[in-house]
Design a protein around this motif. Structure first.
Motif, short mmCIF file in Angstrom:
data_model
loop_
_atom_site.label_atom_id
_atom_site.label_comp_id
_atom_site.label_asym_id
_atom_site.label_seq_id
_atom_site.Cartn_x
_atom_site.Cartn_y
_atom_site.Cartn_z
N GLY A 51 0.42 -1.13 0.04
CA GLY A 51 0.40 -0.13 0.07
C GLY A 51 0.79 1.57 -0.33
O GLY A 51 0.45 2.30 0.00
N ALA A 52 2.17 1.14 -0.04
CA ALA A 52 3.33 2.37 0.13
C ALA A 52 2.67 3.19 -1.12
O ALA A 52 2.85 2.73 -2.27
N PRO A 53 1.90 4.26 -0.56
CA PRO A 53 2.23 5.43 -1.92
C PRO A 53 3.10 5.38 -2.97
O PRO A 53 2.37 5.77 -4.17
N SER A 54 4.24 5.14 -2.23
CA SER A 54 5.67 6.29 -3.24
C SER A 54 6.30 5.02 -4.01
O SER A 54 7.30 3.90 -3.63
N LEU A 55 5.66 4.05 -4.60
CA LEU A 55 6.12 2.77 -5.62
C LEU A 55 7.64 3.48 -6.54
O LEU A 55 7.33 3.32 -7.42
N ARG A 56 8.68 2.78 -6.11
CA ARG A 56 9.46 2.92 -7.09
C ARG A 56 9.78 1.49 -7.34
O ARG A 56 10.90 1.00 -6.38
N ARG A 57 9.36 0.98 -8.20
CA ARG A 57 9.60 -0.48 -8.80
C ARG A 57 11.15 -0.60 -9.15
O ARG A 57 11.91 -1.80 -9.16
N ALA A 58 11.57 0.55 -9.74
CA ALA A 58 13.03 0.88 -10.55
C ALA A 58 14.26 0.41 -9.04
O ALA A 58 15.20 0.44 -9.32
N ALA A 59 13.13 0.76 -7.98
CA ALA A 59 14.41 1.61 -7.05
C ALA A 59 15.65 -0.12 -6.45
O ALA A 59 15.09 -0.95 -7.18
N VAL A 60 17.23 0.30 -6.33
CA VAL A 60 17.35 -0.40 -6.33
C VAL A 60 18.88 0.19 -5.03
O VAL A 60 19.31 1.23 -5.14
N CYS A 61 18.88 -0.96 -4.04
CA CYS A 61 20.34 -0.16 -3.61
C CYS A 61 21.34 -0.07 -3.97
O CYS A 61 21.56 -2.01 -4.15
N GLU A 62 22.34 0.13 -4.20
CA GLU A 62 23.78 0.67 -5.51
C GLU A 62 24.45 0.20 -4.14
O GLU A 62 25.93 -1.21 -5.33
N SER A 63 24.64 -0.50 -3.17
CA SER A 63 25.37 -1.28 -2.49
C SER A 63 25.58 -3.09 -1.97
O SER A 63 25.96 -3.25 -2.81
N CYS A 64 23.57 -3.40 -2.16
CA CYS A 64 24.07 -4.90 -3.04
C CYS A 64 23.16 -5.32 -3.74
O CYS A 64 23.11 -6.19 -4.09
N GLY A 65 22.56 -4.07 -4.61
CA GLY A 65 22.09 -4.53 -5.60
C GLY A 65 20.48 -5.49 -5.24
O GLY A 65 19.52 -5.61 -6.26
N MET A 66 19.94 -5.18 -4.07
CA MET A 66 18.83 -5.46 -3.23
C MET A 66 17.82 -4.55 -4.63
O MET A 66 17.69 -3.32 -4.67
N THR A 67 16.44 -5.29 -4.92
CA THR A 67 15.76 -4.24 -5.64
C THR A 67 14.32 -3.84 -4.53
O THR A 67 14.13 -4.90 -3.99
N TYR A 68 13.38 -3.02 -5.41
CA TYR A 68 12.20 -3.12 -4.60
C TYR A 68 11.27 -4.04 -4.36
O TYR A 68 11.10 -4.67 -3.48
N ALA A 69 11.72 -4.37 -5.72
CA ALA A 69 10.73 -6.35 -5.42
C ALA A 69 10.85 -6.64 -4.53
O ALA A 69 10.24 -7.61 -3.80
N GLU A 70 12.37 -7.42 -4.50
CA GLU A 70 12.55 -8.13 -3.81
C GLU A 70 12.32 -7.46 -1.98
O GLU A 70 12.22 -8.76 -1.50
N LEU A 71 12.45 -7.12 -2.25
CA LEU A 71 13.03 -6.15 -0.05
C LEU A 71 11.09 -6.27 0.35
O LEU A 71 10.72 -7.04 0.90
N SER A 72 9.92 -5.98 -0.94
CA SER A 72 8.43 -5.81 -0.70
C SER A 72 8.31 -7.34 -1.01
O SER A 72 7.45 -8.03 0.33
N ARG A 73 8.27 -8.00 -0.81
CA ARG A 73 8.44 -9.80 -0.66
C ARG A 73 9.44 -9.82 0.28
O ARG A 73 8.08 -11.09 1.04
N SER A 74 10.17 -10.82 0.71
CA SER A 74 10.79 -11.07 1.81
C SER A 74 10.53 -9.91 3.06
O SER A 74 10.37 -10.75 4.41
N GLY A 75 10.40 -8.52 2.95
CA GLY A 75 10.49 -7.75 3.91
C GLY A 75 11.98 -7.34 5.10
O GLY A 75 12.01 -7.22 6.04
N LYS A 76 12.95 -8.26 4.04
CA LYS A 76 13.91 -7.86 4.77
C LYS A 76 14.85 -7.44 4.24
O LYS A 76 14.72 -7.60 2.56
#
Ligand code: ZN
Ligand code: ZN
Lengths: 155, 339
Positions: A51-76
């Motif tokens: 439900g987060a209003p600012s969905l940035r599906r393209a967002a990536v962590c530059e340090s470890c390469g984790m994507t927003y999609a992965e984060l939203s799946r695992s919550g970790k």
């Protein structure tokens, strides 16, 4: 158009969400839409990221390469820097877990002098108001001196 | 070497079995274990090994991905490592002190999980030691820390102090009375969780419960320990009150129950883990109410560990029936000696 949640499948479900009068359009694939409609919505993390209003599906962590999609799946998160990279996305989750709380516990042994001073300063201020309330004036005076010294160092 | 649980001090608390402190820590310079390369994992294990080898006060044994699966399973049943860690296949290590009171997992969900265990209610002492070890590790490894979020962890639920303080309690009278639900609802409002230690549900094996803090962001370590202690002390008072009530209501029935437990433990030829836990629970209750002689007292936590399937059968070669027989033998020897 790709699904905004997983970023992999084609989006076939389109709907508009209204959060406090702020309307956001959503585009999901069949699987993610099914997931959103299921009882999994109460799941601590899924629902929030979803439900987060600012969905940035393209967002990536530059340090470890984790994507927003992965984060939203695992919550970790994938690394310490994820907390900065996804600060906006994580905010609702953290808000729900902790309200507006800040860390008040231990500071690591190798933390910067600045951080240690700031932390001691806020502690000393709290102790000062306790000392005044308890009418312990000698302790209050000592704390006032310490606060003055810490303030000076922080300049 | 004597283990931390192997002897119960005379006059030990009849309700509090053990206390546990766990700290979660991560290095700022590496991705979290799930995203580390094998080289990074190997390297981190080596760096931690070096830190641990400098702790001269105790000697540590290392268990890692080359350790036999059944040994890891036994360590998990003894709560020295997590079941996830035991079952994983990536590069990792656990360093466990000779008396098993300190364990340090490397490359679990977080880079480091430090755990300290002790008998009775001893959260403050355990934390003081954990704090010293943490300072030493932090000075060498440089932990990921944020002024607002505290120690940064893989799961956002561990942020802040990264501290989980738990106490294991024996609550047979409270469990029987059904009074635990209300207490656990009130404790939840203080951010304290109460759950069955062996198995979930309304009737956990051996009436053993674990009390622990849920979150550690927004409270200091001292405040967390204090809150857990407050709930524990409340439970202690209630449990003692209900035990005395049970005794008043029908001392004969209670006495019969605990002596039957003693009879079974000293003569049975086969015994499941669940039955053994239930009977040991009755024994412990009987001793606390002086229905059984003090000499019959045993370090229950140590015995609980010894009757676990993977501890009874470290090679993983026995059938369930053979394990039940070995368990009954062990208990019979222990209890018939104590007459
Ligand atoms: Zn999708
Ligand atoms: Zn990251």
């Amino acid at each position: 158009m790709l699904c905004e949640n997983c970023g992999k499948n084609a989006a076939t479900y389109h709907f508009t969400q209204n959060i406090n009068g702020h309307e956001t359009a959503h585009h999901l694939c069949a699987q993610c839409a099914a997931k959103a409609g299921s009882s999994d919505l109460s799941d601590l993390f899924g629902s929030f990221f979803f439900g987060a209003p600012s969905l940035r599906r393209a967002a990536v962590c530059e340090s470890c390469g984790m994507t927003y999609a992965e984060l939203s799946r695992s919550g970790k998160v994938g690394c310490a820097a994820c907390y900065t990279a996804f600060a906006g996305e994580l905010r609702p989750t953290l808000q729900r877990l902790y309200g507006n709380a800040r860390h008040t516990g231990k500071v690591p042994a190798d933390a910067s002098q600045d951080l240690r001073r700031r932390r001691r300063l806020s502690e000393a201020k709290r102790e000062l108001s306790e000392a005044i309330a308890a009418q312990e004036f000698e302790r209050a005076a000592a704390l006032r001196d310490e606060i003055r010294a810490l303030d000076a160092e922080n300049q | 070497m004597n283990k931390w649980y192997s002897t119960a001090p005379k006059g030990a608390d009849p309700i509090v079995l053990s206390s546990r402190i766990r700290l979660a820590r991560n290095l700022a310079s590496l991705p979290f274990p799930g995203r580390m390369s094998r080289e990074q994992q190997t390297d981190l294990v080596a760096r931690v090994r070096e830190c641990v080898s400098a702790w001269h006060a105790e000697s540590f044994t290392e268990y890692n991905e080359t350790t036999p699966a059944n040994t890891l399973a036994a360590l998990a049943e003894s709560h020295l490592i997590s079941p996830d860690f035991a079952g994983a296949s990536h590069i990792r290590a656990a360093f466990i002190s000779g008396d098993e009171s300190v364990s340090l997992m490397v490359c679990e969900e977080d880079h480091l999980r430090l755990q300290l265990l002790g008998q009775g209610l001893c959260l403050t002492e355990l934390y003081a030691k954990a704090d010293r070890l943490d300072d030493d590790l932090g000075g060498r490894l440089h932990f990921a820390f944020d002024e607002q979020l505290g120690f940064l962890t893989h799961c956002p639920t561990n942020l802040g102090c990264g501290l989980r303080a738990s106490v294991m309690l024996h609550l047979p009278a409270l469990a029987q009375s059904g009074g635990l639900r209300r207490i656990s609802e009130n404790a939840a409002k203080m951010g304290i969780a109460l759950r069955g230690f062996f198995g979930e549900g309304s009737d956990p094996a051996g009436a053993l419960y674990q009390i622990s803090n849920q979150a550690s962001l927004g409270l200091s370590e001292g405040e967390i320990l204090q809150r857990v202690t407050e709930v524990v002390e409340h439970l202690l008072r209630e449990e003692m009150r209900l035990r005395r009530e049970l005794l008043r209501a029908d001392e004969g029935a209670l006495s019969d129950r605990v002596w039957r437990a003693h009879g079974l433990l000293s003569s049975a030829r086969r015994m499941s883990t669940a039955e053994a836990m239930r009977l040991l629970s009755d024994i412990r209750l009987g001793i606390s109410l002086s229905l059984l002689p003090e000499e019959a007292d045993l370090p229950l936590f140590g015995l609980l560990r010894e009757i676990m399937p993977a501890v009874i059968d470290p090679q993983g070669k026995m059938t369930p029936t053979e394990r039940d027989t070995a368990r009954a033998d062990l208990l019979r020897k222990t209890f018939s000696r104590k007459e």
